[in-house]
Design a protein around this motif. Structure first.
Motif, PDB file in Angstrom:
ATOM      1  N   ILE A   1       0.836  -1.201   0.000  1.00 24.12           N
ATOM      2  CA  ILE A   1       0.000   0.000   0.000  1.00 24.12           C
ATOM      3  C   ILE A   1       0.870   1.249   0.000  1.00 24.12           C
ATOM      4  O   ILE A   1       1.643   1.485   0.931  1.00 24.12           O
ATOM      5  CB  ILE A   1      -0.931   0.019   1.230  1.00 24.12           C
ATOM      6  N   ASP A   2       0.742   2.040  -1.043  1.00 27.98           N
ATOM      7  CA  ASP A   2       1.436   3.332  -1.138  1.00 27.98           C
ATOM      8  C   ASP A   2       0.548   4.271  -1.946  1.00 27.98           C
ATOM      9  O   ASP A   2       0.907   4.740  -3.012  1.00 27.98           O
ATOM     10  CB  ASP A   2       2.807   3.173  -1.798  1.00 27.98           C
ATOM     11  N   GLY A   3      -0.642   4.511  -1.421  1.00 23.43           N
ATOM     12  CA  GLY A   3      -1.614   5.338  -2.134  1.00 23.43           C
ATOM     13  C   GLY A   3      -1.797   6.680  -1.467  1.00 23.43           C
ATOM     14  O   GLY A   3      -0.828   7.367  -1.126  1.00 23.43           O
ATOM     15  N   ASN A   4      -3.031   7.058  -1.242  1.00 23.50           N
ATOM     16  CA  ASN A   4      -3.358   8.301  -0.551  1.00 23.50           C
ATOM     17  C   ASN A   4      -2.812   8.221   0.882  1.00 23.50           C
ATOM     18  O   ASN A   4      -3.026   7.244   1.582  1.00 23.50           O
ATOM     19  CB  ASN A   4      -4.880   8.481  -0.533  1.00 23.50           C
ATOM     20  N   HIS A   5      -2.116   9.280   1.317  1.00 19.29           N
ATOM     21  CA  HIS A   5      -1.438   9.241   2.606  1.00 19.29           C
ATOM     22  C   HIS A   5      -2.263   9.792   3.762  1.00 19.29           C
ATOM     23  O   HIS A   5      -1.750   9.893   4.891  1.00 19.29           O
ATOM     24  CB  HIS A   5      -0.117  10.016   2.515  1.00 19.29           C
ATOM     25  N   SER A   6      -3.517  10.145   3.528  1.00 17.04           N
ATOM     26  CA  SER A   6      -4.346  10.615   4.636  1.00 17.04           C
ATOM     27  C   SER A   6      -4.649   9.441   5.560  1.00 17.04           C
ATOM     28  O   SER A   6      -4.643   8.273   5.141  1.00 17.04           O
ATOM     29  CB  SER A   6      -5.656  11.222   4.119  1.00 17.04           C
ATOM     30  N   GLU A   7      -4.916   9.737   6.821  1.00 15.88           N
ATOM     31  CA  GLU A   7      -5.199   8.662   7.776  1.00 15.88           C
ATOM     32  C   GLU A   7      -6.429   7.863   7.359  1.00 15.88           C
ATOM     33  O   GLU A   7      -6.423   6.630   7.411  1.00 15.88           O
ATOM     34  CB  GLU A   7      -5.411   9.239   9.176  1.00 15.88           C
ATOM     35  N   LYS A   8      -7.474   8.554   6.919  1.00 11.77           N
ATOM     36  CA  LYS A   8      -8.698   7.867   6.533  1.00 11.77           C
ATOM     37  C   LYS A   8      -8.458   6.931   5.357  1.00 11.77           C
ATOM     38  O   LYS A   8      -8.865   5.759   5.390  1.00 11.77           O
ATOM     39  CB  LYS A   8      -9.780   8.882   6.172  1.00 11.77           C
ATOM     40  N   ALA A   9      -7.790   7.432   4.320  1.00 14.09           N
ATOM     41  CA  ALA A   9      -7.551   6.615   3.133  1.00 14.09           C
ATOM     42  C   ALA A   9      -6.630   5.441   3.455  1.00 14.09           C
ATOM     43  O   ALA A   9      -6.865   4.306   3.008  1.00 14.09           O
ATOM     44  CB  ALA A   9      -6.945   7.467   2.020  1.00 14.09           C
ATOM     45  N   ALA A  10      -5.573   5.698   4.223  1.00 13.43           N
ATOM     46  CA  ALA A  10      -4.647   4.623   4.582  1.00 13.43           C
ATOM     47  C   ALA A  10      -5.348   3.565   5.424  1.00 13.43           C
ATOM     48  O   ALA A  10      -5.095   2.364   5.265  1.00 13.43           O
ATOM     49  CB  ALA A  10      -3.446   5.196   5.340  1.00 13.43           C
ATOM     50  N   ARG A  11      -6.235   3.997   6.315  1.00  9.99           N
ATOM     51  CA  ARG A  11      -6.968   3.050   7.150  1.00  9.99           C
ATOM     52  C   ARG A  11      -7.901   2.186   6.309  1.00  9.99           C
ATOM     53  O   ARG A  11      -7.994   0.962   6.517  1.00  9.99           O
ATOM     54  CB  ARG A  11      -7.764   3.793   8.214  1.00  9.99           C
ATOM     55  N   ILE A  12      -8.575   2.808   5.341  1.00 15.05           N
ATOM     56  CA  ILE A  12      -9.481   2.051   4.474  1.00 15.05           C
ATOM     57  C   ILE A  12      -8.705   1.024   3.650  1.00 15.05           C
ATOM     58  O   ILE A  12      -9.086  -0.148   3.556  1.00 15.05           O
ATOM     59  CB  ILE A  12     -10.267   3.003   3.558  1.00 15.05           C
ATOM     60  N   ASP A  13      -7.597   1.473   3.045  1.00 16.23           N
ATOM     61  CA  ASP A  13      -6.777   0.554   2.251  1.00 16.23           C
ATOM     62  C   ASP A  13      -6.245  -0.585   3.109  1.00 16.23           C
ATOM     63  O   ASP A  13      -6.242  -1.751   2.691  1.00 16.23           O
ATOM     64  CB  ASP A  13      -5.604   1.313   1.610  1.00 16.23           C
ATOM     65  N   LEU A  14      -5.780  -0.253   4.307  1.00 13.23           N
ATOM     66  CA  LEU A  14      -5.221  -1.276   5.197  1.00 13.23           C
ATOM     67  C   LEU A  14      -6.295  -2.254   5.643  1.00 13.23           C
ATOM     68  O   LEU A  14      -6.060  -3.473   5.677  1.00 13.23           O
ATOM     69  CB  LEU A  14      -4.570  -0.606   6.407  1.00 13.23           C
ATOM     70  N   ASP A  15      -7.477  -1.753   5.976  1.00 12.69           N
ATOM     71  CA  ASP A  15      -8.571  -2.638   6.389  1.00 12.69           C
ATOM     72  C   ASP A  15      -8.912  -3.640   5.293  1.00 12.69           C
ATOM     73  O   ASP A  15      -9.080  -4.842   5.550  1.00 12.69           O
ATOM     74  CB  ASP A  15      -9.814  -1.818   6.752  1.00 12.69           C
ATOM     75  N   PHE A  16      -9.037  -3.148   4.063  1.00  9.18           N
ATOM     76  CA  PHE A  16      -9.339  -4.048   2.949  1.00  9.18           C
ATOM     77  C   PHE A  16      -8.211  -5.063   2.754  1.00  9.18           C
ATOM     78  O   PHE A  16      -8.458  -6.255   2.561  1.00  9.18           O
ATOM     79  CB  PHE A  16      -9.549  -3.259   1.654  1.00  9.18           C
ATOM     80  N   ALA A  17      -6.967  -4.580   2.808  1.00 12.39           N
ATOM     81  CA  ALA A  17      -5.827  -5.463   2.581  1.00 12.39           C
ATOM     82  C   ALA A  17      -5.771  -6.580   3.612  1.00 12.39           C
ATOM     83  O   ALA A  17      -5.514  -7.737   3.279  1.00 12.39           O
ATOM     84  CB  ALA A  17      -4.530  -4.652   2.612  1.00 12.39           C
ATOM     85  N   LEU A  18      -6.041  -6.251   4.858  1.00 16.06           N
ATOM     86  CA  LEU A  18      -5.978  -7.253   5.921  1.00 16.06           C
ATOM     87  C   LEU A  18      -7.082  -8.297   5.784  1.00 16.06           C
ATOM     88  O   LEU A  18      -6.954  -9.419   6.280  1.00 16.06           O
ATOM     89  CB  LEU A  18      -6.066  -6.568   7.285  1.00 16.06           C
ATOM     90  N   ASN A  19      -8.145  -7.931   5.110  1.00 16.54           N
ATOM     91  CA  ASN A  19      -9.222  -8.882   4.847  1.00 16.54           C
ATOM     92  C   ASN A  19      -8.999  -9.695   3.583  1.00 16.54           C
ATOM     93  O   ASN A  19      -9.585 -10.762   3.417  1.00 16.54           O
ATOM     94  CB  ASN A  19     -10.560  -8.144   4.743  1.00 16.54           C
TER      95      ASN A  19
END
Length: 233
Positions: free
Chosen positions: A149-167
């Protein structure tokens, strides 16, 4: 197996060859020249970080111990450097799915360049232009071996990307989040997202890599059940 013993371990030179070919193409690409002149050209992982990405693939999924190609996903393609480092080090038959908004004129041509390099080596690269928040849920049936993950660096966007990735990541797969624990302002959002996921028991941090105070990649394994049946039980 514990990953990531030494980032200095030599890796298969396919990734280096791809990166050199990509850099040569970028130097003569008129879209890149125009964006560099206008100041809209985006940076990319440092060379040391790119070597580390290749090393992660080589160390975690050595060719002698794996009987199938890898399924890799990355959020954020830009000009293709991290894609070349990841897919270049993967076994033949591997597929890398890159998700990017493709707002830069050079992104799609760079993806085309990488697709040609991959095809010559028996691998596949696919660029999907769009929002990761919309794209990632479409691949719930695919257990990815590695997600970067190296996309949008905002906390919200990073959290969304990370949540999806972990699933989405496979049982023994890895999730890598860039811009974690660095001195740069763009690290604030990803770092908060990563720390929050660790504290909530969503991810186990197995390593962290940094070549300097400006760069940092967190590496973890998901502690969540996959949203695709048949995986993490």
């Amino acid at each position: 197996k514990e990953p990531l013993v030494s980032p200095l371990k030599p890796v298969e030179d396919t990734a280096d060859r791809w990166l050199k070919g990509l850099e040569g193409w970028l130097r003569v690409c008129p879209f890149v020249a125009a964006e560099r002149a206008s100041g809209t050209w985006e940076g990319h992982c440092a060379p040391e970080q790119l070597r580390f990405l290749s090393y992660v693939v080589e160390d975690r999924f050595p060719r002698g111990n794996i009987s199938r190609p890898l399924r890799i996903c990355q959020v954020g393609f830009n000009a293709g450097h991290s894609a070349a480092a990841l897919l270049g080090a993967a076994p033949k038959g591997s597929v890398l799915l890159s998700i990017d908004l493709a707002l830069h004129d050079y992104t799609r041509p760079a993806a085309g360049m990488l697709e040609r390099l991959a095809s010559e080596d028996g691998k596949t690269h696919i660029l999907l232009a769009g929002s990761s928040e919309e794209m990632l849920p479409k691949f719930a049936r695919i257990p990815f071996d590695l997600i970067f993950i190296d996309g949008n660096h905002s906390e919200k966007a990073a959290r969304i990307d990370l949540d999806f990735a972990l699933n989405l990541v496979a049982e023994e797969g890895l999730v890598l989040l860039d811009h974690v624990f660095t001195d740069m302002s763009e690290s604030i959002g990803p770092t908060k997202a990563w720390v929050g996921a660790v504290q909530k028991g969503m991810v186990k941090q197995v390593s962290w890599h940094s070549c300097c105070s400006r760069h940092g990649i967190a590496i973890g394994q998901s502690l969540l059940p996959r949203i695709c049946s048949g995986e993490k039980k």
